[in-house]
Design a protein around this motif. Structure first.
Motif, mmCIF file in Angstrom:
data_model
loop_
_atom_site.group_PDB
_atom_site.id
_atom_site.type_symbol
_atom_site.label_atom_id
_atom_site.label_comp_id
_atom_site.label_asym_id
_atom_site.label_seq_id
_atom_site.Cartn_x
_atom_site.Cartn_y
_atom_site.Cartn_z
ATOM 1 N N GLU A 183 20.626 42.894 56.275
ATOM 2 C CA GLU A 183 20.760 41.441 56.214
ATOM 3 C C GLU A 183 20.640 40.948 54.778
ATOM 4 O OE1 GLU A 183 18.676 37.398 58.098
ATOM 5 O OE2 GLU A 183 18.020 39.412 58.726
ATOM 6 N N GLY A 184 21.572 40.087 54.384
ATOM 7 C CA GLY A 184 21.565 39.519 53.045
ATOM 8 C C GLY A 184 22.246 40.375 51.995
ATOM 9 N N TYR A 185 22.774 41.525 52.398
ATOM 10 C CA TYR A 185 23.429 42.448 51.479
ATOM 11 C C TYR A 185 24.943 42.450 51.680
ATOM 12 C CZ TYR A 185 19.042 44.512 49.877
ATOM 13 O OH TYR A 185 17.808 44.721 49.295
ATOM 14 N N THR A 186 25.658 42.799 50.641
ATOM 15 C CA THR A 186 27.100 42.969 50.690
ATOM 16 C C THR A 186 27.415 44.452 50.785
ATOM 17 O OG1 THR A 186 27.490 40.981 49.356
ATOM 18 C CG2 THR A 186 29.264 42.608 49.440
ATOM 19 N N PHE B 174 23.593 44.798 47.144
ATOM 20 C CA PHE B 174 24.657 45.656 47.661
ATOM 21 C C PHE B 174 24.061 46.765 48.513
ATOM 22 C CE2 PHE B 174 26.293 43.955 43.609
ATOM 23 C CZ PHE B 174 27.446 43.316 44.070
ATOM 24 N N ASP B 175 24.668 46.972 49.680
ATOM 25 C CA ASP B 175 24.302 48.055 50.596
ATOM 26 C C ASP B 175 25.461 49.038 50.595
ATOM 27 O OD1 ASP B 175 23.511 49.712 52.620
ATOM 28 O OD2 ASP B 175 23.126 48.134 54.078
ATOM 29 N N PHE B 176 25.229 50.253 50.092
ATOM 30 C CA PHE B 176 26.310 51.220 49.914
ATOM 31 C C PHE B 176 26.461 52.106 51.148
ATOM 32 C CE2 PHE B 176 25.308 49.843 45.716
ATOM 33 C CZ PHE B 176 26.461 49.990 44.960
ATOM 34 N N GLY B 177 27.716 52.321 51.547
ATOM 35 C CA GLY B 177 28.009 53.219 52.655
ATOM 36 C C GLY B 177 28.418 52.484 53.915
#
Length: 368
Positions: free
Chosen positions: A16-19, A7-10
């Motif tokens: 890449e590869g993150y939600t 998970f990528d917050f903000g």
């Protein structure tokens, strides 16, 4: 959802590869991830280069939840801010302390790694602190870690959020361990060595525990109660029931650890601590010697701590509160058995001190 979750917050560019997770990302059964209470969650994008560091969420008093199969999970979390210092406290599950007031300076980022035991299909992470941040999160199954199963009563259990600042020492134990171990706290308020078994709770642990895991066993407070459901006699039925925990662990090649019951806070006039457990402590020590089981003498450790603090200052370990001091106890409280969070942290520290002093391997290697 896949075996590994990122998970990528903000707002802004997503790695890449993150939600991406925004301040408006609310948990649903369909998505399987999101904030449970995003009213006070905010997000920012600092716009400066750096994957997983330019944007973040400010999860003030918020819980981030992810649907996962029950088991152990290693979590790696990035926390920080390019332009301001941060202060974040993190708890997992039902209030299990992971990090307390973790601080980063301006432009500094901390990577926090820990392991969480999930028993209900939901991995929950609760954020608080003066200036909390979460930039990124990586969750993966932790197959190789050792699990520390806890069997005990209200002094050990995960106290619910609506009882804050009540806390069991088992609830604070994860704070002292690295990602090599997961704490699985199955202790329940009001249980004795007998009633815990009769309710099938030892069976639940036995169905999961495996070779190399540990079973921490602390009973005694409620074995003294005179009702049929809980009462045991120190040198007969108490030892007989404790033996069942030992056998349940050993038959699965796990390691049982007996823990003498932590003392209540009662002082005699001369300032010495009054022992309210008596023969239960002696009986457990006898059993440990007879069965060659590791014993952590938490009773002795807590006695020294209370007497060092004295009758008045030792109240700070327990839930002694003035009216209005804690919102969940508007009329105040005077409790000489159960701990408030700061006290539970210290008692968990005594358990850890016993592990270090006895150099219990490989358990001691897992300590922070």
């Amino acid at each position: 959802m896949g075996n590994e979750l990122k998970f990528d917050f903000g707002p802004g560019v997503v790695a890449e590869g993150y939600t991406q997770v925004l301040d408006s990302t609310v948990y649903t059964e369909e998505s399987g991830y999101g904030f449970l209470n995003p009213v006070n969650v905010y997000s920012r994008d600092r716009g400066v280069p750096g994957p997983l560091r330019r944007s973040f969420c400010i999860p003030a008093g918020a819980v981030f939840q992810v649907a996962v199969p029950s088991g152990n999970y290693r979590v790696e979390m990035t926390i920080g801010d390019q332009i301001i210092g941060t202060r974040t406290t993190l708890k997992a599950g039902e209030g299990r302390l992971i990090a307390k007031d973790l601080q980063t300076n301006e432009g500094e980022f901390a990577v926090l790694s820990f392991t969480v035991h999930v028993s209900d299909g939901k991995l929950r992470l609760a954020f608080s602190g003066a200036a909390p941040r979460v930039n990124a999160m990586h969750i993966a199954p932790a197959v190789q870690v050792s699990t520390l199963y806890l069997a005990g009563d209200s002094t050990v259990t995960d106290q619910p959020a609506d009882g804050y600042p009540y806390a069991g020492w088992g609830q604070m134990l994860p704070y002292y361990f690295k990602a090599d171990a997961a704490v699985a706290n199955y202790a329940v308020s009001g249980r004795s060595s007998k009633s815990f078994i009769h309710e099938g709770r030892l069976d639940v642990i036995a169905s999961q525990i495996r070779k190399g895991d540990y079973l921490f066993i602390q009973f005694g407070h409620n074995d003294q109660k005179m009702d049929e459901e809980r009462h045991t006699s120190p040198y007969t039925t108490y030892k007989e029931h404790l033996q069942k925990y030992i056998d349940a662990a050993r038959i699965r090649e796990a390691i049982p650890i007996l823990i003498t019951p932590v003392h209540r806070r009662f002082f005699d006039e001369d300032g010495s601590l009054r022992d309210t457990h008596g023969d239960y402590i002696t009986a457990m020590k006898e059993l440990a010697e007879e069965q060659q089981v590791i014993l952590l003498d938490l009773a002795a450790k807590s006695k020294v701590l209370y007497e060092q603090l004295g009758a008045e200052e030792s109240k700070s370990l327990f839930l002694w509160a003035w009216p209005g001091e804690f919102p969940n106890f508007p009329r105040g409280a005077e409790d000489n058995t159960h701990f408030q969070e700061l006290g539970a942290i210290q008692i968990a520290g005594l358990v850890v001190a016993c592990i270090r002093e006895q150099n219990i391997q490989p358990l001691a290697l897992y300590l922070r």
